[in-house]
Design an enzyme around this catalytic site. Structure first.
Site, PDB file in Angstrom:
ATOM      1  N   CYS A   1      -9.822  11.848  -3.074  1.00 25.47           N
ATOM      2  CA  CYS A   1     -10.081  12.940  -2.001  1.00 25.47           C
ATOM      3  C   CYS A   1     -11.311  13.029  -2.318  1.00 25.47           C
ATOM      4  CB  CYS A   1      -9.788  14.089  -3.248  1.00 25.47           C
ATOM      5  SG  CYS A   1      -8.201  14.409  -5.022  1.00 25.47           S
TER       6      CYS A   1
ATOM      7  N   ARG B   1      -8.188  10.941   3.533  1.00 24.86           N
ATOM      8  CA  ARG B   1      -8.912  10.106   1.626  1.00 24.86           C
ATOM      9  C   ARG B   1      -7.818  10.945   1.437  1.00 24.86           C
ATOM     10  NH1 ARG B   1     -12.995   7.827  -0.168  1.00 24.86           N
ATOM     11  NH2 ARG B   1     -13.413   8.866  -2.303  1.00 24.86           N
TER      12      ARG B   1
ATOM     13  N   TRP C   1      -6.071  14.680  -2.791  1.00 25.94           N
ATOM     14  CA  TRP C   1      -4.576  13.127  -2.917  1.00 25.94           C
ATOM     15  C   TRP C   1      -4.432  13.123  -4.247  1.00 25.94           C
ATOM     16  CZ3 TRP C   1      -2.621  10.218   0.230  1.00 25.94           C
ATOM     17  CH2 TRP C   1      -1.443   8.911  -0.114  1.00 25.94           C
TER      18      TRP C   1
ATOM     19  N   ASN D   1     -13.502  13.943  -6.624  1.00 28.91           N
ATOM     20  CA  ASN D   1     -12.500  13.121  -6.775  1.00 28.91           C
ATOM     21  C   ASN D   1     -13.016  11.849  -7.678  1.00 28.91           C
ATOM     22  OD1 ASN D   1     -11.559  10.834  -5.086  1.00 28.91           O
ATOM     23  ND2 ASN D   1     -13.731  10.052  -4.731  1.00 28.91           N
ATOM     24  N   GLY D   2     -11.239  11.626  -8.013  1.00 25.83           N
ATOM     25  CA  GLY D   2     -12.114  10.433  -9.031  1.00 25.83           C
ATOM     26  C   GLY D   2     -10.876  11.374 -10.708  1.00 25.83           C
TER      27      GLY D   2
ATOM     28  N   GLU E   1       3.019 -13.524  -0.883  1.00 23.59           N
ATOM     29  CA  GLU E   1       2.489 -11.886   0.093  1.00 23.59           C
ATOM     30  C   GLU E   1       0.931 -12.682   1.230  1.00 23.59           C
ATOM     31  OE1 GLU E   1       0.312  -8.575   1.133  1.00 23.59           O
ATOM     32  OE2 GLU E   1       1.967  -9.189   0.398  1.00 23.59           O
TER      33      GLU E   1
ATOM     34  N   LYS F   1       0.746 -12.084   4.591  1.00 24.83           N
ATOM     35  CA  LYS F   1      -0.718 -11.143   5.360  1.00 24.83           C
ATOM     36  C   LYS F   1      -0.625 -12.235   7.038  1.00 24.83           C
ATOM     37  CE  LYS F   1      -0.253  -8.055   3.856  1.00 24.83           C
ATOM     38  NZ  LYS F   1       0.279  -7.963   3.031  1.00 24.83           N
TER      39      LYS F   1
ATOM     40  N   GLU G   1       1.498 -11.321   9.359  1.00 22.92           N
ATOM     41  CA  GLU G   1       1.890  -9.936  10.037  1.00 22.92           C
ATOM     42  C   GLU G   1       0.715 -10.401  11.216  1.00 22.92           C
ATOM     43  OE1 GLU G   1       3.044  -6.684   6.691  1.00 22.92           O
ATOM     44  OE2 GLU G   1       1.729  -7.991   6.350  1.00 22.92           O
TER      45      GLU G   1
ATOM     46  N   HIS H   1      11.935 -30.757  -1.580  1.00 21.42           N
ATOM     47  CA  HIS H   1      13.438 -30.352  -1.045  1.00 21.42           C
ATOM     48  C   HIS H   1      13.388 -30.058  -0.450  1.00 21.42           C
ATOM     49  CE1 HIS H   1      14.099 -30.934  -5.474  1.00 21.42           C
ATOM     50  NE2 HIS H   1      13.219 -30.867  -5.996  1.00 21.42           N
TER      51      HIS H   1
ATOM     52  N   LYS I   1       3.332   0.931  10.135  1.00 19.81           N
ATOM     53  CA  LYS I   1       3.337   1.571   8.759  1.00 19.81           C
ATOM     54  C   LYS I   1       4.589   1.850   8.235  1.00 19.81           C
ATOM     55  CE  LYS I   1       0.415   1.637   5.535  1.00 19.81           C
ATOM     56  NZ  LYS I   1      -0.224   0.050   5.258  1.00 19.81           N
TER      57      LYS I   1
END
Length: 609
Positions: free
Chosen positions: A2, A27, A74, A101-102, A482, A486, A489, A505, A604
């Site tokens: 937040c 945030r 958030w 926040n948290g 992954e 990256k 991308e 193979h 996105k």
């Protein structure tokens, strides 16, 4: 994740708070609110949705209040409602309020104690517990009350308090989440990020964890939350431009988000893991239902699919239940075999990925139990499933996902351990040990990100190569997948990712002298097999870049370059080994002069088939 801003000074606070919140909207944008210290008491405006809704609700300035708090949320605990929006008030809502926040991990126990004392709650949030504790502790000294409450809290949090009896005075404290002080001329600010006030002052102080900050228009005082001893913090002159401020000084949003991963994982774990105890209420299933599951299917796309493959390895090992990760766009057209004994987990960062949403609809229609893992409260996927588990990483601006991958894997680890507990497939002592290690992941991630690694040197040598090969085995395979994604991308370099055991193979034919081969070679039970695969590539002239576990000197005899990550149990290494691969892809792309935040041809959120 937040956003917080507080102001004391000579000017009207309301426009400054709204302006600061606009700079903090990245945030959180589920809801927002402000509290102004007026003569007759605290005055609040709260609104659900983007900040424009709050600005409209607040109306023209009008107020001359020079002390106020603002917050953009958030959501983590409690839905996206006006009642859950900050600032949150005490029982006497005209006297005392906070923004936070948290996460407060022990809020359940504290809430029960406060309810027994007669406190009345108006929200579903963990943060409201703080304001009631402050109400109990306050005896005229606001700093003393904050210190007393800080001593009772567990978790990671920053909160700032405003009290009607203390005009031109705000008090805040931080513990493992950010808080900065903006030092002005006859005015001062408290915020979760300096972007909130950088247009007003560039003079900044950075309090440390466990420090209580008290601001008035003329002074900033910092004390140790435990001892009460005065603390001195230098004033730093910040020379960032406005764009850099929104990125917290990082050159791109993607780099900022890579470095936000410890915070994102810590938020996602949050109150779900405490002292070896696991609470996973969002799973929405009884222990008996979890015990009798026959099968799990994980459907997702892109990075989320790779997180699902990590989850497969961990869940099958710990809970001994079959797990099938599948690409959502293929699964929905395969006439899949599912029944009421199947749990289907759909993973989507945005909660709007069309293929994954369609897969969850199909699973539910055919009688399976459905759970979504998403970062976005109120998104489409949450309306198509039986229950939801949220990652808590805040907004991810960069198109190439980074912090959502590590948060998703952390949440899948918790699901695997919850299943192991219910099914009795791991001794309780081992579950507690792994939970403690999961809890420690953010610290290990931060240690790696703060460390010195040869990533820049490697990127300089290989950024102009035409082809990369990524290899991994077991838990290292989804990490290799992954890492290769990256690189593709954001650098546009053709890259293959394979199980190291499958290389001979077919893919080994692609190797020639100097081909860069990135190998995930952390310490797992198939490490010796990985070493054999490395030797096979080097025999063909390849240049091996290994991701290895701290303390493994043996790997230096087999690889040309080594990047070390902190030690952790085998499955948890996925959340650590991906970090150097993200940074390597990032540096290669930047050396090629590319826009990593907006790679060509990508979006996105993919809302079409």
């Amino acid at each position: 994740m937040c956003g917080i801003i507080g102001y004391v000074g000579r000017r009207a606070s309301k426009p400054l708070l709204l302006q600061g919140l606009k700079r903090l909207e990245y945030r959180g944008y589920d809801s927002a609110g402000i509290a102004l210290l007026e003569e007759g008491g605290l005055d609040y405006t709260r609104a659900v949705g983007p900040l424009d809704n709050l600005a409209a609700a607040a109306g023209p300035n009008g107020s001359t209040s020079s002390t106020g708090l603002g917050h953009t949320r958030w959501a983590t605990h409690g839905g996206v409602t006006e009642a859950n929006a900050h600032p949150l008030t005490a029982c006497d809502d005209r006297k005392l309020a906070i923004v936070m926040n948290g996460i407060v991990e022990n809020y359940r126990e504290l809430r029960e104690e406060l309810l027994e004392k007669g406190h009345s709650y108006t929200s579903e949030t963990d943060a409201e517990t703080i304001v009631h504790l402050l109400e109990d502790a306050y005896d005229g000294d606001l700093v003393a009350a904050v210190r007393a409450v800080y001593a009772k809290l567990e978790g990671h949090f920053t909160f700032v308090v405003i009290h009607h009896d203390h005009p031109n005075h705000l008090v805040g404290v931080r513990h493992q989440t950010p808080m900065v002080v903006g030092v002005g001329d006859g005015e001062n600010f408290l915020a979760s990020n300096l972007a909130a006030f950088l247009s007003e002052t560039r003079r900044v102080q950075f309090p440390d964890d466990g420090e209580v900050v008290s601001i008035t228009p003329e002074r900033v005082e910092i004390v140790d939350a435990v001892t009460g001893a005065a603390v001195e913090r230098d004033i730093v002159e910040i020379d960032w431009d406005d764009d850099a401020a929104e990125r917290s000084g990082y050159e791109t949003f993607m780099l900022k988000e890579i470095y936000e991963q410890p915070e994102g994982v810590a938020e996602t774990i949050g109150d779900r893991v405490r002292h070896g105890h696991l609470v996973l209420e969002g799973l929405g299933m009884t222990e008996d239902e979890l015990k009798h599951l026959r099968r799990i299917v994980v459907v997702a796309c892109g990075t989320s699919y790779h997180a699902g493959v990590v989850g497969r390895y961990a869940i099958e090992e710990w809970a001994r239940v079959p797990v099938e990760p599948d690409v959502a766009s293929e699964w929905i057209y395969r006439n899949p075999v599912i029944d009421p004994g199947t749990l289907v987990i759909g993973i989507s960062q945005s909660g709007e990925t069309r293929d994954t949403i369609q897969a969850m609809k199909l699973a539910r229609e055919q009688g399976a139990r459905t759970v979504a893992i998403t970062n976005m409260m109120g998104s489409q996927i949450t309306r198509e499933v039986d229950s939801v588990l949220y990652t808590r990483t805040g907004l991810e601006v960069g198109v190439a996902a980074s912090k959502t991958f590590t948060a998703q894997t952390a949440l899948l680890f918790l699901i695997g351990l919850k299943l192991a507990q219910c099914r009795g497939t791991l001794p309780e002592s081992e579950v507690e040990f792994i939970l403690d290690e999961v809890y420690d992941l953010p610290e290990k991630m931060q240690r790696f990100l703060d460390g010195d690694h040869p990533i820049e040197e490697i990127a300089q040598r290989f950024h102009d190569r035409a082809f990369f090969l990524y290899l991994g085995r077991h838990i290292g395979l989804p990490v290799a997948l992954e890492g290769a994604l990256k690189l593709k991308e954001i650098s546009y370099i053709p890259t293959e990712a394979y199980s190291a055991g499958e290389m001979k193979h077919g893919p080994i034919a692609l190797l020639e002298e100097g081909t860069p081969v990135v190998v995930v070679a952390t310490r797992i039970h198939v490490y010796d097999k990985i070493v054999s695969n490395i030797q096979e590539t080097r025999a063909r002239g390849a240049h091996v870049i290994a991701i290895a576990t701290d303390g493994n000197e043996d790997i230096q005899h087999h690889a040309d370059d080594v990047i070390y990550v902190p030690k952790s149990p085998a499955f948890l290494q996925a959340a650590l080994a991906v970090l150097p691969l993200q940074l390597l892809a990032y540096r290669i792309a930047r050396l090629r002069g590319l826009n990593v935040d907006q790679p060509r041809n990508l979006a996105k959120t993919v809302t079409v088939e």
